[in-house]
Structures are given as C-alpha cells and as structure tokens.
Design an enzyme around this catalytic site. Sequence first.
Site, short mmCIF file in Angstrom:
data_model
loop_
_atom_site.label_atom_id
_atom_site.label_comp_id
_atom_site.label_asym_id
_atom_site.label_seq_id
_atom_site.Cartn_x
_atom_site.Cartn_y
_atom_site.Cartn_z
N GLU B 316 -6.17 1.71 -0.60
CA GLU B 316 -5.30 2.51 -1.79
C GLU B 316 -6.86 3.12 -1.69
O GLU B 316 -7.33 4.04 -2.97
CB GLU B 316 -4.64 2.79 -3.35
CG GLU B 316 -3.68 1.86 -3.00
CD GLU B 316 -3.23 0.99 -3.78
OE1 GLU B 316 -3.84 0.88 -4.74
OE2 GLU B 316 -1.75 0.68 -4.52
N CYS B 412 2.10 1.93 -12.38
CA CYS B 412 1.24 2.40 -12.72
C CYS B 412 1.22 4.15 -13.20
O CYS B 412 1.34 4.06 -14.25
CB CYS B 412 -0.28 2.34 -12.12
SG CYS B 412 0.14 2.75 -10.54
#
Lengths: 645, 645
Positions: B316, B412
């Site tokens: 990521e 998240c």
Amino acid sequence: MEEKTLEHLDPGAVRVAAADFWGKRILQVKETIIPYQWEALNDRVPGAPKSHAVENFRIAAGLASGEFYGWVFQDSDVAKWLEAASYCLWNFPDPELEQKVDEVIDLVAQAQRPDGYLNTYFTIKDPEGRWKNLRDNHELYCAGHFIEAGVAHYRATGKGKLLEVVSRLADHIADRFGDGPGKLRGYPGHPEIELALVKLYRVTGERRYLDLAAFFVNERGKTPLYFELEARARGEKELPWPFWTPAYCQAHLPVREQKEAVGHAVRAMYLYSAMADLALELHDTTLFAACRTLWENVTERRMYVTGGLGSSAQGEAFTFDYDLPPDRAYAETCASIGLVFWAHRMLRLEVDRTYADVMERALYNGVLSGMSLDGTAYFYVNPLEVVPEAVQKRHDLQHVVLSRQRWFSCACCPPNLARLLASLPSYLYSKDGETLYVHLFAESEVTAGLEKGRVVLLQKTGYPWEDIRFEVFPETPQEFTLAVRIPGWCREAKIRVNGEEADVSSLVERGYAKIRRFWQRGDRVELSLAMPVERVRAHPGVRDASGKVALQRGPVVFCLEEVDNGPGLSQIVLPEEAELCATFRPELLGGVVVLSGEAEREVAASSHLYAFRRPERRRVPLTAIPYYAWGNRGVGEMTVWIREE
Amino acid sequence: MEEKTLEHLDPGAVRVAAADFWGKRILQVKETIIPYQWEALNDRVPGAPKSHAVENFRIAAGLASGEFYGWVFQDSDVAKWLEAASYCLWNFPDPELEQKVDEVIDLVAQAQRPDGYLNTYFTIKDPEGRWKNLRDNHELYCAGHFIEAGVAHYRATGKGKLLEVVSRLADHIADRFGDGPGKLRGYPGHPEIELALVKLYRVTGERRYLDLAAFFVNERGKTPLYFELEARARGEKELPWPFWTPAYCQAHLPVREQKEAVGHAVRAMYLYSAMADLALELHDTTLFAACRTLWENVTERRMYVTGGLGSSAQGEAFTFDYDLPPDRAYAETCASIGLVFWAHRMLRLEVDRTYADVMERALYNGVLSGMSLDGTAYFYVNPLEVVPEAVQKRHDLQHVVLSRQRWFSCACCPPNLARLLASLPSYLYSKDGETLYVHLFAESEVTAGLEKGRVVLLQKTGYPWEDIRFEVFPETPQEFTLAVRIPGWCREAKIRVNGEEADVSSLVERGYAKIRRFWQRGDRVELSLAMPVERVRAHPGVRDASGKVALQRGPVVFCLEEVDNGPGLSQIVLPEEAELCATFRPELLGGVVVLSGEAEREVAASSHLYAFRRPERRRVPLTAIPYYAWGNRGVGEMTVWIREE
C-alpha cells in the site's frame, strides 16, 4: 480447408546461406548456442542458475548417485537440446556433434525404464507418483519433447536409436492412456505430446500414435474435469495455486467449443498446433473451424505487435480482448515460438498469407528478442516498454528483468529458441503438386520435387532490409507455379519475370503471387517489396496504444532505447508529419537498419507536478532500432509504442 | 517556521451550515454514518463482512464469552467511531448519541486492565504477547486512536471518563517505553500514537506525553533496527511477508534523514503529521526541515491529481518519483485523509497556501471519493481509471473493486472518513493574534477571539461551485487582518471590500490575501474566484499522463464515466480547442456541476488489430462529473485522465 494440403520442405531440401539474416542465426545455433547450452545443462556456466538436467539422467541411468534437482519438467531441457542438435546435424555435417548427440542418446536410453517409461523426476524421486497428477507434473509434456527429439534425430541422421526409445515411451503411454478398459482418460496439463505424437505417426506410419494424439485433444475439457477427478483420487483439496482455473490448462471447455484464447499462452499455442495437425491428418473440419476461430481471436485481439502473447504474468496468460499493456506484458519467448509452430501448421490447412505474416512478425520480433545477439543470454519475458526504476520498484513488474539472463531455473525458452532457429530452413518453402511456395524470405537454395520434376530455386536477398531475387533451375524445363508471398505489411509490391514487369494484383491469391509459366533454367523473378517506414496503429480498443504508433519497416518492428534517445522515452512525441529515414548500419548490433528523424520532447514548464500549462517542447533527434536487438547495449528504458501527434 | 504559529479553530467556534457542501456531509455523519457504522461494528449490516469489534470489548470486559475475532487492530475501529461520534456531539447536541457514547466508553473502561493496558486482542487472545511485536501488532496504533478519541470526547463534551482511561493507557505506555532503564526502546510499526500523544499533551499539559511522542519519533530508523532486535528476541527468522522492508514502516532511516516518501502511504502520513506537531511544540527546525523536504517529495512527485497517495498495492505504498499509474493506483482513502492531517499541521508551521491547496485537493477528491453519496458504502482503494473487465481479469488489479463496499474486514477507512468529516469545521479557520485566516470555503460562521476582541465572521457561499462572500461582525469595531486564501488553482481572483475593488496582487502573501483594516460590524468582503474549466497537465515525468489532461474546475477534479460517455473511454480524444461548459445540475448525484462539450472518439477503421491507417474519428458529446461522485450509478468504466490533441 484446402483440398490439396501443403507439404513443408524440410532442412534436407533447404540450405540457408551463412550470410543471411537467419543463416547467421542457424550457424550460431551450431557454433555457439548448442555448445553453450550444453555447458549450461551441465552446470558449467559461471553464475548461471543450476540446471542439473544432464546429471538427473546420469542418476536415473544408474551412472551417478545423488538426488534429482530441478523442476518436474527439467528433462525437457535435454530433450529440446537433442532436438536442436539434431536439426544442426541436418543443416551441417559435424561428426563431433553427432558423437556427442549419440552419447546423450545413450544416456537417455539408459535412463529409460524397462517398461518404456522415461522421466528422471519420477524415476529418481517419486516412482509411485507416475501418471497421478497430469495437471501439474508434465510427464506427458516431457515425453512429447523426447518424441520430437527422436523424430528429428531420425530424420536428420537416419539413426534409429532415439526414435526407438521414444517409440517405446509412446507405446508405454498408449498402453496407459485411452478409452479402453483400465486406461486413464486423462490428458496433459501442458499440451505438447499431442503434436509430437503426430510427428511420430508421420515418421513411423503407426496409426496408434495419431489416435492417441486425437484422444488427448478430444478428452480435453470434458465434464467431469479429469484434473479434478485425479486430484480427488490423490486426496487433494487445494488447487495448485490459489487462482488456478481449468482455463490455465485450456481444459475449461472441449476444444471445439473454445472461442477465445485463454490461460497459459504457451500451452495454448501447443494445443492449437496439435489441433491444426489433427485437422490436417484427420480431415477434421470441426477442428479446423475451432483453429480458425481461435486464430482470429489471438491474432486480431490478443497479440502484441511484436507477435508476443500473454498480457498477464499471473498464469503467464491471455487476459481479454485488446488488453495489451506494454510494460506488464508477459510475452514469453516460448509463446511466440509456439505461435510460429501454430502459424506454420495453419498454412498447411489453408494457404493464406495471414498465417505467414504472423509467423514472420513473431520470428523477427517477439521470438528473436528472446536471445542476445551473441546467443548466450535470454529473455523469458519480452515487454514492449521498460523503465528500469519501475521494474525495480513495482511489484506488478516483478516478472520483468532488465537484461537477458545466462540461464533460468525454469529454462524452457533457451533450448526452445535453439530448436526453432535450427529448424528454420523448414519454415521457408512448401510445395503441393504443381506449386512451389515461398513463405519467408532468406538467402537460400531449395530443391523441390514437383509433379513434373525436380526444381532448384535460388533466393537471393538481404532481407529483411532489402529486396528479393529468385533464380529458377528446373531439372528440365517444365510448367509449374511459383507462389511467392506478398507480405501483408507491403503496400507496393513489384514483380519482374526475366526483367518484364508483371501485374501483381492479377497474380495474387490470398496473399501469394502465383507465377505460373513454363520455367527454363535460369529464369529470374525479381520481387520488389516497398519498405517505407510505416507507423503502425493499434485498434482503438487497445487502451495502452491509444494515441501511439509503433514503427515498422518490412517485417521488423522498431523500438526506442534510452542509450540512443536519453531517459524519459514517454516524453517523446513523434509529429504526424515527421519523416523517418532508414539507414543500414553494418557496425551496429550485428548490422541493422536504424530509423532516424526529428521528434519533439516534452520539457517540464516548472517543477510542479500538476499545472494548467502544456509542457514545453523542444526538437530532438529520434533513433529507433529493431526491437529484437534491444537490450544489447546495457540497461535502460525501451519503448515500442511512441506517442504521436 | 513562523515566529507566531497559527491556532486552528475548533468545532466549538465554527458552525458549518447544513446546506453547505461539507455541511451536508457533517450532518450525514451524525444522521447516517455514525448510526450505520455502529450497526456495522455490531455485525448488524446484512451482507457486510464481520466486524466483531464491539463484541471483542464485551469479551475483554468480561460481559460476554467468546473468542477475539478480527485483525490485531480491530479495536481501532471502535476508537475511531468514538472519536467521530464525539465530534458529532461537538457539532450538534444529541442526548441520545451522547448516552450511547457514554455506554461505549463504559465498555471500553471495563475492558481496560488494572495496569492501564487496553487492547482486546492481547487481553483475550495473547496476554503474554503484549509489546513483543511492535512491528506488526498495532498495539501502539490502537492506543493512539483511543487517545485521540479520549481527547475529542473531553473537548466536545467536557466529560473526563474516556480521557482518564486513555491517560492511564498513556501512562502505562510511558512506563514501558523510553530510554530509562528497563524500558523498551521501540516505536510503533504503524505511526499514530505520536500525534495522539501530542493531542493528549495539549489537553492535559502533561509534558511526559509530548516527550514520549518525541521519543517514538526520534528512535525511529536507528541502527540496529528495533524491529529486528525484537524479532530476534521472539526467535523469528522470517519477515512478516517476503518483500517487507523497514521502509514499509518508515523505519529505514532516522526521520531527519528521510528525503523521499517511501513505504506504506498511510503510515507515512501519520508519521509526518506527528513530525509536524513535534516541530511546532518543540520549535524543532530540523524536524520542520525534514517535513518540508518530504512534503515537496510527496506533493510534487508522488501524489495523484486527486490527492491520492500510494502508487502500488504491494505494501500500500509509494514507489518512486512520477510513478503514478491511474489504473493500478492504490490511493487508499486513509492515505488522503492522512494527507489532510499533515497539511493541516504544516499550515500551523508556515502559513502558505500550498498546504491548504493540497488539503483542499485531497478533501474534494481523493478523500470524498472513498464514500458513496449516501454515506454507507466505501472505497478502500481509489483508482483514477477503471475498466471493469481489466479489474476482473488482471491479477495486478486485484486490489481494485468496482463498487463501494458496505464494510471491510480491514475497516480502517470508513470510521476514518467519519472522524475527518465530523471534525471538518476545525479545518476552515485559524487565527494568530491579529489575523483571522480562512483556509477553506464553506457556508459557515466562526467566532474568534483576537487580540483586540471577539470577531464573528460569516462566510456565505455555494462553494465549490460558486463565489464567496464574507460578513464581518467584530464585537466592537477593531483593527485586524482577515487573511483569505486565494487558491492556487485560481488564475483570477477579485476582492471587493464593501463593494470597493481591492488590488488583490498587493494583498497576497504566500497565497493569502491579507485584508487589514479597522473593521465595522457588517463589513462585507466579496471574493470572486474565477472558475473556468481547467485542463490539468501532469509533469512530463508522469509516464501515464503523457498527452492527457485532467479536467478541474475550482478544487474539483472531474472524471468521465461510462454511464455518460459509453464504453471505451480511452478512445475519447479531447481536442485542444474544444470548449467545455460547466452546468450545475441539482438533481444529479446530490447536486453537482457537470462539464460538457464536444470531443472525438476513435473508431476502428477495420477489425484488424494492427494497421497503418489512423483510426477514424467521429464527434461525440462529452460529459464529465466530479471524481468524488463516480461509481454512484452502477458499475462501469471511469477515467480521470483524458487524451488531448
């Protein structure tokens, strides 16, 4: 499907000149590649990944002790080397090589089990595992390569030892597989044996080999899926890898129902080649129709402009129509080689230049790019765009390497290149009764027995850079047709017969200019193929080529390299009207035509990442070299597609 | 670094109108998102992935029995929900929500261990594992989110219970970590607690929290690497995943030596935010210098035009300069949120519109795109180009989804969006002694105590679609500076004070028009920001934007969707001279400006994959909608970058 099918002329009938573009490569196979690859197979190339392929045979033959090492298909590297070496012997007499080949054949024969079985992995490591996992274990694949080697060796040398070995192997397999009682109804996860069995049938005349090939092809994709049945029998619950699907092995559908090329590109090419072989031998129009459908899907939807196949590293696979990203291309060298195999077979079913055009595209570009100019380093993956930092830092480019490798732990490509190049003389010419076909251009001499007698044809050319001239020498003056392919890339072809211009358009039939006449010894045919620098545009569906052109001259696709054009190749814009000139540079990259002209380069107007102003432009020289020769002058950026405006 | 630092005005001082662009979202957080996310956290959303986050607390508190479920950071979802709910209470009185929040706080308090430790994963599942794997285990990260929630709840409601809980947690951590004897010299694999501790310091005045934050930041990247020492202590030999490097956690170098943004983009943003906080509180010019260097690297080299960050799904992560592929973008919603956090903190160090420009870019584009218009579905990944078939068939796009999801197993982003949107009033205004700053535009009212008295400022606007008007109401007439940001995207700004045109260029200092005068009640300032449709060009280094433009109007980046423009968006070419007109369409997508004009579309000249002829073109209408609103009308292609010619 033609009534009369072509007969391809083999290396025994064709001699390619040593100075020819391909002739140099054919010689290189003998002089450099075969010796080099032998060293690699024996782990004597410093820094190259371990092969152990020959040692596996020594162990299986009881001549050495030790463990098997390598992939389950490690044997196939030896088989392909034997096949390539056999073609070398066909092309060039060489007692020393012949003796070495004989020794390797002796070794292989010693490794064969008394029941005909031949596979060092299972012999050494897992004797109980035989034929229990066709999906993954490549036993039939390795067998296929040995069969091809055996046929090649017999045809090249007349010696029967390897042919006997592989016939016993094929008999063993025919005993185990088929629809009789107690037989396994399986087929290989990696096609290859199918086309090998057709070759074995042709050389032995034994129908059972052809039937077995047809069995393997016809069983494929049936429900319930054999690979699932055998996995259940093994008690396995997991797939070989999480995203595995039957399409990976082209087992998602019976072959006649397959409309799109999916899954592993090399497997697809080998399967389709076998389908074409069987269509021919069995006069099977349904198989032929399936081949044509798949051909169109591959070549008009899923093929890189280089003849590369496979748009995705995952599964080394086809993806979907027009999905041809240049940087993430897989385009395995073996897939382009497989495309040549398939195209060559399609030509026999249907004389249409489409097949030879694609064969030529693959040969001059996506196949040849797989090897360094010196023949001792190889690409497995052949992207059309490389930015070194991206390759180093992006995980989705992990399959790309920046320079050709000395060898691979999975070394399918190098010996595949060797066997294709060594057998290349057989790709040039075909005949049917009254016609001699010229598919590919190379300085060469062919002897063909036509209906009315033997004919020798000399082809003189500096192709792919120059025009072509033929000289015809019939044994006795006779009438026949000389059918010369007018390549699809050529917009203006001229033909002169004994100096007299012919009306090409009236001669051309499906891309072949058919010159029928009563030929005298020394008759001359001049073929002039206009070779301007062409800008190739992809179908608008190809997202990654939108607004871009590839440069092509003759059959050769060009690319830009950083060494000539500086870094930041995506910043180069080729004006629509810019002229590009072609110059032969004998000192460069083994002698290549280079394209040069003036382009523009975008220059940042500021250091800002985003701005409203257009970047500025400055005029820059542009130099393009043949794609096949890229990566021979160090690491750097490369691109085939160039922005045009 | 400024001598005088800004003080951001918090939601207690700012009211955003319910009809405002952001006001609607702020209300939506209260009315829809907070209730929806509560249902999700309690596994009552049909079809959504399991959360179990609240149940984990019940189990840890001894109120239920069962096993922990979820990620090691599952607790943080509850913490972020509490923080978001606290901001809601700050924005809107709501006894019912307040009571629910109190109940959740009670639950959290009951789950806290007597020694102050708070983490349900380790409490339920691995009590011996506490603080033994800072690299992977997110204990400090979760603690950080609870600390942020405790501070927010205290500031919003004045109630001290959660603040006490998190202070005890912070004290527990301060006992375990630091450079004293017997203490762990570690720091979190995922930064977050650092900025939380600064907040806790600010609200409690307890210096030890600031010192601990500084300790964590200063230890980072030291040799030998703490993550290696603790892995050795655990007896581990393997990395958490094969390609893990210290850069993933920004632990490759001490922070002051970091020049380039690398590794996990969200972690980077949280770390840089903490560095900015510490630079401010400690007047640390070396930290400030590191922040500036990293800021320039991120925003001028590695940021998508949407404010998205992270060019690679693997890790990521950031990749390298100008590597910004639109289809393979990661651009996690949380990373853009983190960029807003960081930008907001940089503004306090240095009043420069650059920071507010980036903050605005991220908010209107890469942040907001993470949520559906109705607030109940979310993108984790925010690509700038989507072709559904590619997402379905290309493994290198497996991280992309075609429509926003109801929830995530790793959830998240949704509560992060909730807490950012709910706290958005605090991003609009700042003050220093004599100056009231306007960073962002929204219909709102702010009350600020300046040196010479209290001032109420009304901002009236239909931004981002329309102009802005201010009305100033000083408690008593007084001299002060109204500093209004002139956005970097605006080429022509006009200001009228009480109807009289001012010379903007003479007023502007680092992007803020500083209007100093003796203000009377009812003084009016009109700010006219010209909002033509702009074509944004990327730096030529951005390979994937070469020859392309993004459309932007005001701060809003636009995109093309298949539903408006048909499939094959890469075939659309926007002529350089084509005019695009902006129309507000109140009925569409919650009310958006739509751009429309005429473009061209490439049409295949034949079915051939490769041809020499240019594709033909036909004129087509073009419709662009705001990027943030894409994907709200079903699945289809989308692109931000449009080919221009």
